[in-house]
Write a protein that holds these residues in place. Structure first.
Motif, PDB file in Angstrom:
ATOM      1  N   THR A 103       0.940  -1.193   0.132  1.00  0.00           N
ATOM      2  CA  THR A 103      -0.025   0.056   0.078  1.00  0.00           C
ATOM      3  C   THR A 103       0.804   1.121   0.158  1.00  0.00           C
ATOM      4  OG1 THR A 103      -0.138  -0.073   2.393  1.00  0.00           O
ATOM      5  CG2 THR A 103      -1.949  -1.059   1.286  1.00  0.00           C
ATOM      6  N   GLY A 104       0.331   2.319  -0.578  1.00  0.00           N
ATOM      7  CA  GLY A 104       0.983   3.571  -0.319  1.00  0.00           C
ATOM      8  C   GLY A 104       0.979   4.165   0.821  1.00  0.00           C
ATOM      9  N   ALA A 105       1.416   5.426   1.098  1.00  0.00           N
ATOM     10  CA  ALA A 105       1.491   6.002   2.543  1.00  0.00           C
ATOM     11  C   ALA A 105      -0.045   6.144   2.952  1.00  0.00           C
ATOM     12  CB  ALA A 105       2.386   7.271   2.399  1.00  0.00           C
ATOM     13  N   TYR A 106      -0.815   6.851   2.265  1.00  0.00           N
ATOM     14  CA  TYR A 106      -1.976   7.144   2.730  1.00  0.00           C
ATOM     15  C   TYR A 106      -2.878   6.148   2.714  1.00  0.00           C
ATOM     16  CZ  TYR A 106      -6.447   9.586   3.372  1.00  0.00           C
ATOM     17  OH  TYR A 106      -7.611  10.091   3.928  1.00  0.00           O
ATOM     18  N   ALA A 107      -2.837   5.127   1.542  1.00  0.00           N
ATOM     19  CA  ALA A 107      -3.711   4.015   1.685  1.00  0.00           C
ATOM     20  C   ALA A 107      -3.543   3.124   2.877  1.00  0.00           C
ATOM     21  CB  ALA A 107      -3.593   2.958   0.136  1.00  0.00           C
ATOM     22  N   GLY A 108      -2.301   3.062   3.261  1.00  0.00           N
ATOM     23  CA  GLY A 108      -1.706   2.186   4.357  1.00  0.00           C
ATOM     24  C   GLY A 108      -2.472   2.650   5.542  1.00  0.00           C
ATOM     25  N   GLN A 109      -3.012   4.171   5.758  1.00  0.00           N
ATOM     26  CA  GLN A 109      -3.549   4.244   7.008  1.00  0.00           C
ATOM     27  C   GLN A 109      -5.371   3.902   7.051  1.00  0.00           C
ATOM     28  OE1 GLN A 109      -3.055   8.704   7.176  1.00  0.00           O
ATOM     29  NE2 GLN A 109      -1.055   8.589   6.956  1.00  0.00           N
ATOM     30  N   MET A 110      -5.556   3.664   5.699  1.00  0.00           N
ATOM     31  CA  MET A 110      -6.903   3.196   5.473  1.00  0.00           C
ATOM     32  C   MET A 110      -7.152   1.703   5.872  1.00  0.00           C
ATOM     33  SD  MET A 110      -8.506   5.914   4.613  1.00  0.00           S
ATOM     34  CE  MET A 110      -7.823   6.861   5.674  1.00  0.00           C
ATOM     35  N   ILE A 111      -5.973   0.975   5.690  1.00  0.00           N
ATOM     36  CA  ILE A 111      -6.229  -0.542   5.773  1.00  0.00           C
ATOM     37  C   ILE A 111      -4.734  -0.987   6.184  1.00  0.00           C
ATOM     38  CG2 ILE A 111      -5.611  -0.846   3.484  1.00  0.00           C
ATOM     39  CD1 ILE A 111      -7.315  -3.325   3.312  1.00  0.00           C
ATOM     40  N   GLY A 138     -10.665 -11.172  -7.174  1.00  0.00           N
ATOM     41  CA  GLY A 138     -11.892 -10.593  -6.620  1.00  0.00           C
ATOM     42  C   GLY A 138     -12.233 -10.661  -5.338  1.00  0.00           C
ATOM     43  N   LYS A 139     -11.964 -11.760  -4.802  1.00  0.00           N
ATOM     44  CA  LYS A 139     -12.496 -11.713  -3.305  1.00  0.00           C
ATOM     45  C   LYS A 139     -11.320 -10.843  -2.470  1.00  0.00           C
ATOM     46  CE  LYS A 139     -14.101 -16.354  -2.849  1.00  0.00           C
ATOM     47  NZ  LYS A 139     -14.064 -17.706  -2.285  1.00  0.00           N
ATOM     48  N   PHE A 140     -10.376 -10.861  -2.803  1.00  0.00           N
ATOM     49  CA  PHE A 140      -9.481  -9.937  -1.789  1.00  0.00           C
ATOM     50  C   PHE A 140      -9.857  -8.592  -2.130  1.00  0.00           C
ATOM     51  CE2 PHE A 140      -5.491  -8.620   0.253  1.00  0.00           C
ATOM     52  CZ  PHE A 140      -5.003  -7.794  -0.543  1.00  0.00           C
ATOM     53  N   MET A 141      -9.860  -8.236  -3.306  1.00  0.00           N
ATOM     54  CA  MET A 141      -9.795  -6.646  -3.617  1.00  0.00           C
ATOM     55  C   MET A 141     -11.376  -6.198  -2.956  1.00  0.00           C
ATOM     56  SD  MET A 141      -7.562  -5.263  -4.660  1.00  0.00           S
ATOM     57  CE  MET A 141      -5.898  -5.099  -5.681  1.00  0.00           C
ATOM     58  N   LEU A 142     -12.231  -7.183  -3.137  1.00  0.00           N
ATOM     59  CA  LEU A 142     -13.831  -6.825  -2.664  1.00  0.00           C
ATOM     60  C   LEU A 142     -13.543  -6.382  -1.001  1.00  0.00           C
ATOM     61  CD1 LEU A 142     -16.490  -8.864  -4.054  1.00  0.00           C
ATOM     62  CD2 LEU A 142     -16.382  -6.514  -3.940  1.00  0.00           C
ATOM     63  N   ALA A 143     -12.747  -7.355  -0.395  1.00  0.00           N
ATOM     64  CA  ALA A 143     -12.733  -7.178   0.895  1.00  0.00           C
ATOM     65  C   ALA A 143     -11.788  -6.011   1.372  1.00  0.00           C
ATOM     66  CB  ALA A 143     -12.082  -8.599   1.601  1.00  0.00           C
ATOM     67  N   ALA A 144     -10.991  -5.945   0.599  1.00  0.00           N
ATOM     68  CA  ALA A 144      -9.953  -4.667   0.776  1.00  0.00           C
ATOM     69  C   ALA A 144     -10.681  -3.335   0.443  1.00  0.00           C
ATOM     70  CB  ALA A 144      -8.889  -4.626  -0.139  1.00  0.00           C
ATOM     71  N   ALA A 145     -11.649  -3.225  -0.700  1.00  0.00           N
ATOM     72  CA  ALA A 145     -12.024  -2.196  -0.596  1.00  0.00           C
ATOM     73  C   ALA A 145     -13.115  -1.764   0.343  1.00  0.00           C
ATOM     74  CB  ALA A 145     -12.810  -2.247  -2.105  1.00  0.00           C
ATOM     75  N   ARG A 146     -14.040  -2.656   0.618  1.00  0.00           N
ATOM     76  CA  ARG A 146     -15.061  -2.475   1.850  1.00  0.00           C
ATOM     77  C   ARG A 146     -14.259  -1.935   3.037  1.00  0.00           C
ATOM     78  NH1 ARG A 146     -17.911  -8.041   0.310  1.00  0.00           N
ATOM     79  NH2 ARG A 146     -19.497  -7.160  -1.370  1.00  0.00           N
ATOM     80  N   GLN A 147     -13.090  -2.487   3.582  1.00  0.00           N
ATOM     81  CA  GLN A 147     -12.396  -2.216   4.668  1.00  0.00           C
ATOM     82  C   GLN A 147     -11.956  -0.793   4.444  1.00  0.00           C
ATOM     83  OE1 GLN A 147     -11.938  -3.408   7.305  1.00  0.00           O
ATOM     84  NE2 GLN A 147     -10.603  -1.896   8.421  1.00  0.00           N
ATOM     85  N   ILE A 148     -11.571  -0.351   3.203  1.00  0.00           N
ATOM     86  CA  ILE A 148     -10.938   0.966   3.076  1.00  0.00           C
ATOM     87  C   ILE A 148     -12.086   2.016   3.069  1.00  0.00           C
ATOM     88  CG2 ILE A 148     -10.057   2.486   1.114  1.00  0.00           C
ATOM     89  CD1 ILE A 148      -8.247   0.143   0.248  1.00  0.00           C
ATOM     90  N   ALA A 149     -13.325   1.502   2.490  1.00  0.00           N
ATOM     91  CA  ALA A 149     -14.431   2.431   2.566  1.00  0.00           C
ATOM     92  C   ALA A 149     -15.145   2.653   3.990  1.00  0.00           C
ATOM     93  CB  ALA A 149     -15.676   1.828   1.700  1.00  0.00           C
ATOM     94  N   ALA A 150     -14.728   1.515   4.768  1.00  0.00           N
ATOM     95  CA  ALA A 150     -15.521   1.809   6.073  1.00  0.00           C
ATOM     96  C   ALA A 150     -14.413   2.174   7.041  1.00  0.00           C
ATOM     97  CB  ALA A 150     -15.443   0.179   6.845  1.00  0.00           C
ATOM     98  N   SER A 151     -13.061   2.383   6.761  1.00  0.00           N
ATOM     99  CA  SER A 151     -12.080   3.310   7.529  1.00  0.00           C
ATOM    100  C   SER A 151     -12.393   4.841   7.127  1.00  0.00           C
ATOM    101  CB  SER A 151     -10.652   2.768   7.098  1.00  0.00           C
ATOM    102  OG  SER A 151     -10.506   1.566   7.376  1.00  0.00           O
ATOM    103  N   SER A 152     -12.890   4.781   6.046  1.00  0.00           N
ATOM    104  CA  SER A 152     -13.054   6.384   5.324  1.00  0.00           C
ATOM    105  C   SER A 152     -14.414   6.733   5.875  1.00  0.00           C
ATOM    106  CB  SER A 152     -12.853   6.483   3.884  1.00  0.00           C
ATOM    107  OG  SER A 152     -11.852   5.866   3.638  1.00  0.00           O
ATOM    108  N   GLY A 153     -15.020   6.096   6.389  1.00  0.00           N
ATOM    109  CA  GLY A 153     -16.632   6.497   6.876  1.00  0.00           C
ATOM    110  C   GLY A 153     -17.458   6.572   5.667  1.00  0.00           C
ATOM    111  N   GLU A 154     -17.100   5.797   4.694  1.00  0.00           N
ATOM    112  CA  GLU A 154     -18.130   5.912   3.289  1.00  0.00           C
ATOM    113  C   GLU A 154     -18.755   4.778   3.037  1.00  0.00           C
ATOM    114  OE1 GLU A 154     -18.615   8.301   1.345  1.00  0.00           O
ATOM    115  OE2 GLU A 154     -17.011   9.931   1.972  1.00  0.00           O
ATOM    116  N   ARG A 155     -19.911   4.766   2.453  1.00  0.00           N
ATOM    117  CA  ARG A 155     -20.406   3.606   1.883  1.00  0.00           C
ATOM    118  C   ARG A 155     -20.197   3.386   0.451  1.00  0.00           C
ATOM    119  NH1 ARG A 155     -25.144   3.427  -0.834  1.00  0.00           N
ATOM    120  NH2 ARG A 155     -26.424   1.487  -0.816  1.00  0.00           N
TER     121      ARG A 155
END
Lengths: 262, 185
Positions: A103-111, A138-155
């Motif tokens: 992950t990049g610097a900022y992305a690493g803070q989200m996940i 697909g499974k990995f990226m879905l899980a990662a995307a949901r986690q990032i969205a949750a960390s950002s408080g976004e739906r």
């Protein structure tokens, strides 16, 4: 001659000021192991996530690394991305049966790294070792995307992606309502439709460069002041037909050459 | 008497300056030539890197179907270590030749294995991708002009007066990229 020189300089200045749009592929499938649907879903998921959180996703596949270190290689791939700080990259080395995520610097803070390791072990690895590469990615990226969205408080709407909520992929394509007056389409920009709730079908990745409505208005008036206000035309009729004709011409040319931002 | 000693001193000074100029000129000229040979060597190193990567890839696939203790695999590993290390060019040339031969044998062995034939992915690697990569890397290595440049340099260094002076002042002959015992190109 002077007017043409000024015009050329203005055009050059504008082109130089346009931000460079680096090309970005959410699925860099050099090893050709992902299905077309998976590649499209990855592009769409990355786009949706970027709209919500600014984070991009990327999956890179290679056959071999020639004895190279996977972490170092993944890091070099991340650094060559258009926006490394806001990117999560999954590297799949098919021939070596190996993988890693960075992950990049900022992305690493989200996940967190721990979450990534867990998902790699549970969601990714079983399918990967069964050579179900599309399913694994697909499974990995879905899980990662949901986690990032949750960390950002976004739906984040993931419907229609990677086989989820199949009805979403069969819904008819939403069409924009017809304009009430014919000139509205000519003078107004297309309304942005990248709001997740309005999406029912997959979109192709769009180029976001182009001239906006107000860019064109400014260009039209600049041209008018350069060419339209010579001594002969100084005493014009006063009805505004001069600038108006320049506006029509600029919008027409922009549409003809596909320069308008959609 | 005084004039004579002055003249002799002047003559000696002139000879010393002449010799220095000759020596410095010879050394600088041949040192520059040697640098050009080293530049050619750096491109040789790049080609050997590609060769090494192919070797690693073949070993990676082979490990899935052959015992790690197989003599061929061990020989490949040793050759790869030599190519990676700071060994002399002749030793690397020998390792390169050994790697090429061993890699071909391993690929031939893998092709005949039922475990590879039943594996779609690995059979694609063994039958197509890896042989092509090995052949390509062999072509790159053979096409290097390094040995020709080294030979040309060494012949000039040996066969000229300035070369003799440069050798006396420390300029060395270039190594050939050939296994020990093989004839010069």
């Amino acid at each position: 001659m002077k007017k043409w020189t000024i015009l050329l300089l203005l055009v050059l200045l504008y082109v130089l000021l346009l931000p460079a749009q680096a090309s970005f592929l959410a699925a860099d499938d050099t090893a050709a192991v992902l299905t077309e649907e998976t590649r499209e879903d990855l592009e769409e998921l990355s786009r949706r996530l970027q709209n919500r959180t600014g984070i991009r996703l990327q999956v890179v596949t290679r056959h071999f690394l020639g004895g190279g270190n996977k972490a170092a290689y993944a890091k070099s791939l991340l650094e060559s991305a258009p926006d490394p700080d806001n990117t999560l990259l999954l590297l799949m080395v098919i021939g070596e049966e190996d993988y890693t995520a960075v992950t990049g610097a900022y992305a690493g803070q989200m996940i967190s790294a721990a979450f990534l390791d867990t998902q790699l072990a549970t969601a990714f690895r079983p399918a990967y070792m069964q050579r179900q590469y599309s399913e694994a990615a697909g499974k990995f990226m879905l899980a990662a995307a949901r986690q990032i969205a949750a960390s950002s408080g976004e739906r984040l709407d993931t419907s229609g992606l990677f086989g989820e909520n199949a009805y979403a992929t069969q819904a008819p394509k939403q069409e924009e309502p017809d304009s009430a007056y014919w000139w509205e389409d000519f003078f107004t920009e297309s309304a942005p439709v990248d709001h997740d709730e309005q999406l029912r079908t997959r979109r192709q990745m769009e180029d976001i460069s182009g001239l906006s409505f107000w860019n064109l208005v400014v260009i039209a008036f600049v041209l008018y002041f350069i060419f339209g206000r010579g001594k002969k035309n100084w005493d014009g009729c006063g009805c505004g037909c001069g600038p108006f004709s320049y506006l029509l011409a600029v919008f027409g040319l922009a549409d003809l050459f596909g320069l308008r931002k959609k | 008497m005084r004039r004579k000693s002055t003249a002799i001193a002047a003559l000696l000074l002139m000879l010393v300056l002449l010799a220095s100029a000759l020596g410095i000129g010879a050394y600088k000229g041949w040192a520059e030539e040697y640098r050009q040979v080293l530049d050619a060597q750096s491109s040789l190193v790049d080609m050997l890197t590609a060769r090494r990567e192919v070797g690693y890839n073949i070993a990676t696939v082979a490990k899935r179907h052959i015992s790690p203790d197989d003599p061929l695999l061990q020989s490949i590993r040793e050759s790869l270590q030599v190519l990676e290390s700071g060994e002399s060019l002749p030793r690397k040339a020998a390792a390169n030749q050994r790697l090429a031969a061993d890699a071909q044998q391993v690929l031939g062995k893998l092709e005949s294995l039922s475990s590879v034939q039943n594996d779609e992915r690995d059979s694609m690697y063994v039958e197509n991708l890896l042989p092509q990569a090995l052949e390509q890397s062999a072509q790159w290595t053979q096409e290097t002009l390094y040995n020709q440049r080294a030979l040309s340099f060494n012949q000039g260094l040996q066969g000229s007066f300035s070369g003799m002076i440069a050798r006396l002042l420390g300029v060395k002959e270039a190594e050939f990229f050939l296994p020990p015992g093989e004839d010069k190109p």
